[in-house]
Design a protein around this motif. Structure first.
Motif, PDB file in Angstrom:
ATOM      1  N   GLU A  80      40.115 -66.333  22.363  1.00  0.00           N
ATOM      2  CA  GLU A  80      39.496 -65.139  22.881  1.00  0.00           C
ATOM      3  C   GLU A  80      40.478 -63.966  23.068  1.00  0.00           C
ATOM      4  OE1 GLU A  80      36.174 -63.580  26.177  1.00  0.00           O
ATOM      5  OE2 GLU A  80      37.850 -65.005  26.592  1.00  0.00           O
ATOM      6  N   LEU A  81      41.601 -64.230  23.865  1.00  0.00           N
ATOM      7  CA  LEU A  81      42.654 -63.176  23.960  1.00  0.00           C
ATOM      8  C   LEU A  81      43.174 -62.743  22.829  1.00  0.00           C
ATOM      9  CD1 LEU A  81      44.335 -64.524  27.255  1.00  0.00           C
ATOM     10  CD2 LEU A  81      42.464 -62.645  27.028  1.00  0.00           C
ATOM     11  N   LYS A  82      43.564 -63.495  21.809  1.00  0.00           N
ATOM     12  CA  LYS A  82      44.205 -63.061  20.628  1.00  0.00           C
ATOM     13  C   LYS A  82      43.159 -62.173  19.747  1.00  0.00           C
ATOM     14  CE  LYS A  82      45.151 -67.144  18.725  1.00  0.00           C
ATOM     15  NZ  LYS A  82      45.690 -68.210  17.856  1.00  0.00           N
ATOM     16  N   GLU A  83      41.734 -62.555  19.803  1.00  0.00           N
ATOM     17  CA  GLU A  83      40.783 -61.509  19.054  1.00  0.00           C
ATOM     18  C   GLU A  83      40.854 -60.219  19.794  1.00  0.00           C
ATOM     19  OE1 GLU A  83      36.092 -61.328  18.202  1.00  0.00           O
ATOM     20  OE2 GLU A  83      36.968 -63.349  18.961  1.00  0.00           O
ATOM     21  N   LEU A  84      40.726 -60.171  21.123  1.00  0.00           N
ATOM     22  CA  LEU A  84      40.758 -59.002  21.814  1.00  0.00           C
ATOM     23  C   LEU A  84      41.835 -58.088  21.684  1.00  0.00           C
ATOM     24  CD1 LEU A  84      38.938 -60.439  25.135  1.00  0.00           C
ATOM     25  CD2 LEU A  84      38.008 -58.815  23.063  1.00  0.00           C
ATOM     26  N   LEU A  85      43.168 -58.979  21.737  1.00  0.00           N
ATOM     27  CA  LEU A  85      44.499 -58.057  21.301  1.00  0.00           C
ATOM     28  C   LEU A  85      44.459 -57.685  19.930  1.00  0.00           C
ATOM     29  CD1 LEU A  85      46.926 -58.059  23.218  1.00  0.00           C
ATOM     30  CD2 LEU A  85      47.895 -59.831  21.889  1.00  0.00           C
ATOM     31  N   ASN A  86      43.895 -58.206  18.930  1.00  0.00           N
ATOM     32  CA  ASN A  86      43.876 -57.531  17.698  1.00  0.00           C
ATOM     33  C   ASN A  86      42.790 -56.514  17.655  1.00  0.00           C
ATOM     34  OD1 ASN A  86      45.937 -59.185  16.803  1.00  0.00           O
ATOM     35  ND2 ASN A  86      44.774 -60.900  16.110  1.00  0.00           N
ATOM     36  N   ALA A  87      41.867 -56.325  18.345  1.00  0.00           N
ATOM     37  CA  ALA A  87      40.776 -55.604  18.168  1.00  0.00           C
ATOM     38  C   ALA A  87      41.406 -54.157  18.134  1.00  0.00           C
ATOM     39  CB  ALA A  87      39.554 -55.587  19.220  1.00  0.00           C
ATOM     40  N   LYS A  88      40.628 -53.129  17.449  1.00  0.00           N
ATOM     41  CA  LYS A  88      40.835 -51.883  17.060  1.00  0.00           C
ATOM     42  C   LYS A  88      40.970 -51.148  18.313  1.00  0.00           C
ATOM     43  CE  LYS A  88      39.316 -47.856  14.070  1.00  0.00           C
ATOM     44  NZ  LYS A  88      38.377 -47.371  13.410  1.00  0.00           N
ATOM     45  N   SER A  89      42.033 -50.252  18.250  1.00  0.00           N
ATOM     46  CA  SER A  89      42.112 -49.132  19.198  1.00  0.00           C
ATOM     47  C   SER A  89      42.473 -47.959  19.000  1.00  0.00           C
ATOM     48  CB  SER A  89      43.436 -49.754  20.444  1.00  0.00           C
ATOM     49  OG  SER A  89      43.747 -48.506  21.282  1.00  0.00           O
ATOM     50  N   GLU A  90      42.142 -46.733  19.208  1.00  0.00           N
ATOM     51  CA  GLU A  90      42.348 -45.516  18.898  1.00  0.00           C
ATOM     52  C   GLU A  90      42.927 -44.692  19.949  1.00  0.00           C
ATOM     53  OE1 GLU A  90      38.593 -43.671  17.248  1.00  0.00           O
ATOM     54  OE2 GLU A  90      38.438 -45.380  16.050  1.00  0.00           O
ATOM     55  N   ALA A  91      43.352 -45.309  20.991  1.00  0.00           N
ATOM     56  CA  ALA A  91      44.040 -44.620  22.145  1.00  0.00           C
ATOM     57  C   ALA A  91      45.452 -43.903  21.470  1.00  0.00           C
ATOM     58  CB  ALA A  91      44.420 -45.425  23.348  1.00  0.00           C
ATOM     59  N   PRO A  92      45.738 -42.715  22.187  1.00  0.00           N
ATOM     60  CA  PRO A  92      46.848 -42.125  21.618  1.00  0.00           C
ATOM     61  C   PRO A  92      48.182 -42.772  21.642  1.00  0.00           C
ATOM     62  CG  PRO A  92      45.626 -40.618  22.633  1.00  0.00           C
ATOM     63  CD  PRO A  92      44.865 -41.800  23.079  1.00  0.00           C
ATOM     64  N   ALA A  93      48.393 -43.685  22.671  1.00  0.00           N
ATOM     65  CA  ALA A  93      49.751 -44.428  22.828  1.00  0.00           C
ATOM     66  C   ALA A  93      49.427 -45.754  22.231  1.00  0.00           C
ATOM     67  CB  ALA A  93      50.132 -44.312  24.050  1.00  0.00           C
ATOM     68  N   PHE A  94      48.536 -46.404  21.790  1.00  0.00           N
ATOM     69  CA  PHE A  94      48.223 -47.638  21.265  1.00  0.00           C
ATOM     70  C   PHE A  94      47.175 -47.808  20.264  1.00  0.00           C
ATOM     71  CE2 PHE A  94      49.187 -51.918  23.376  1.00  0.00           C
ATOM     72  CZ  PHE A  94      48.640 -52.422  22.364  1.00  0.00           C
ATOM     73  N   ARG A  95      47.548 -47.300  19.000  1.00  0.00           N
ATOM     74  CA  ARG A  95      46.896 -47.151  17.840  1.00  0.00           C
ATOM     75  C   ARG A  95      46.926 -48.659  17.260  1.00  0.00           C
ATOM     76  NH1 ARG A  95      44.086 -42.318  17.946  1.00  0.00           N
ATOM     77  NH2 ARG A  95      45.620 -40.540  18.359  1.00  0.00           N
ATOM     78  N   ASN A  96      45.797 -49.313  17.217  1.00  0.00           N
ATOM     79  CA  ASN A  96      45.801 -50.763  16.377  1.00  0.00           C
ATOM     80  C   ASN A  96      44.920 -50.754  15.397  1.00  0.00           C
ATOM     81  OD1 ASN A  96      46.856 -53.287  17.328  1.00  0.00           O
ATOM     82  ND2 ASN A  96      45.103 -54.238  17.862  1.00  0.00           N
TER      83      ASN A  96
END
Length: 331
Positions: free
Chosen positions: A315-331
């Motif tokens: 679960e934590l791996k899936e959430l860590l890999n999920a899309k992020s659009e925050a300016p300092a953490f683009r995933n």
């Protein structure tokens, strides 16, 4: 003191205006406060996420406001907790009808002020819950805390909890994953030089040219030991071993690594630290799933770094890999 600032007493507001100017379509300031929210806040039906703390740790915390991470960050003065009324305004601004969740670093001022704001919001009928992050293994109590301090591992909590909320989780489900993430994160830092709070105009502590401090806090709080500077490999080994001594990590278990700069450490040196951390974990049979190297939670212009390990499950791996659009953490 050399700083690229205007008025030492206006640095936070000047910084906020500069951030909004850089990301005008993504971020907005709550009028009359030092809180920053996502431009679309509140997101209806989604658990709102609020974090924050003293300024001077950029990109934490406002850099993590965005889709897939925080809905709001509340900025205090430099190294000073935001006030309850500012936090309360942020809670109201991100309440989309499904509750609001607070991610709090374990510093006495932050905990008291966020909990007071939580009570104000609950009196208004808003469902609010929280997690307190205390990932620093260096010291049990400090001048700023009862219990362990919250440091760079908090950023990974932002990422994981942000993904869970973005996926439509309930407030209870968000709290469950927040507690799991916080319970599996350990960090420790070190410094070669102090930092200077603009309004103070002088370094907050002193280190001799040939000294370093192990276990120092992100506000310059005392660590475990002040000792002569040694090699990057020896520093990385000491930090990693202190984390592993506090974690229950078995052979073949997976971790994420964060090697975090404290504001004035070249990336070259952070990668040298990371090389040794990777080597040590590999030798112990610990699987490295993901690595983050860079400045995630700083201490103004302090020279130094911290190492964070996050023990992972599916679960934590899936959430860590999920899309992020925050300016300092683009995933």
């Amino acid at each position: 003191m050399k700083k690229i600032i205007n008025d030492p007493n206006q640095v936070v507001q000047d910084m906020i205006e500069g951030m909004i100017a850089a990301y005008p379509n993504e971020l907005k300031q709550i009028s009359g406060t030092t809180a920053i929210t996502r431009s679309e806040a509140p997101v209806q039906g989604k658990v709102g996420l609020v974090s924050g703390g003293g300024s001077g740790h950029e990109p934490a915390h406002a850099g993590y406001v965005g889709k897939g991470m925080l809905d709001a960050a509340v900025l205090g003065e430099v190294f000073t907790s935001p006030t309850p009324d500012q936090i309360y305004e942020a809670i109201k601004a991100v309440d989309g009808g499904n509750g609001v969740f607070l991610i709090i670093k374990n510093y006495t001022g932050d905990v008291l002020n966020f909990e007071m704001a939580m009570e104000l919001a609950e009196a208004d009928g808003i469902q609010v819950d929280k997690v307190i992050v205390n990932d620093d293994v260096a010291v049990e109590d400090s001048s700023f805390t009862i219990g362990r301090r919250g440091i760079a591992g908090t950023v990974l909590v932002h990422k994981i909890v942000g993904a869970k909320a973005e996926h439509g989780a309930t407030l209870e489900e968000v709290k469950t994953v927040a507690e799991k993430a916080a319970g599996n994160i350990r960090s420790i830092g070190m410094a070669l030089t102090p930092c200077t709070v603009p309004a103070a105009g002088k370094p907050s502590f002193q280190l001799a040219e040939d000294e370093m401090e192990i276990g120092i806090g992100i506000h310059g709080e005392a660590g475990i030991e002040r000792k002569p500077i040694t090699t990057a490999d020896e520093i990385a080994s000491e930090l990693t071993e202190k984390i592993l001594a506090d974690m229950n990590l078995n052979n073949n278990e997976e971790v994420a690594i964060m090697v975090n700069g404290l504001g004035a450490t070249p990336e070259m040196e952070l990668y040298i630290i990371n090389k040794k951390v990777n080597q040590l974990l590999t030798e112990k049979g610990i699987q490295i799933y993901k690595t983050f190297v860079g400045e995630y939670m700083t201490a103004l212009e302090m020279t130094g770094c911290s190492v964070t390990l996050l023990k992972l499950d599916d679960e934590l791996k899936e959430l860590l890999n999920a899309k992020s659009e925050a300016p300092a953490f683009r995933n």
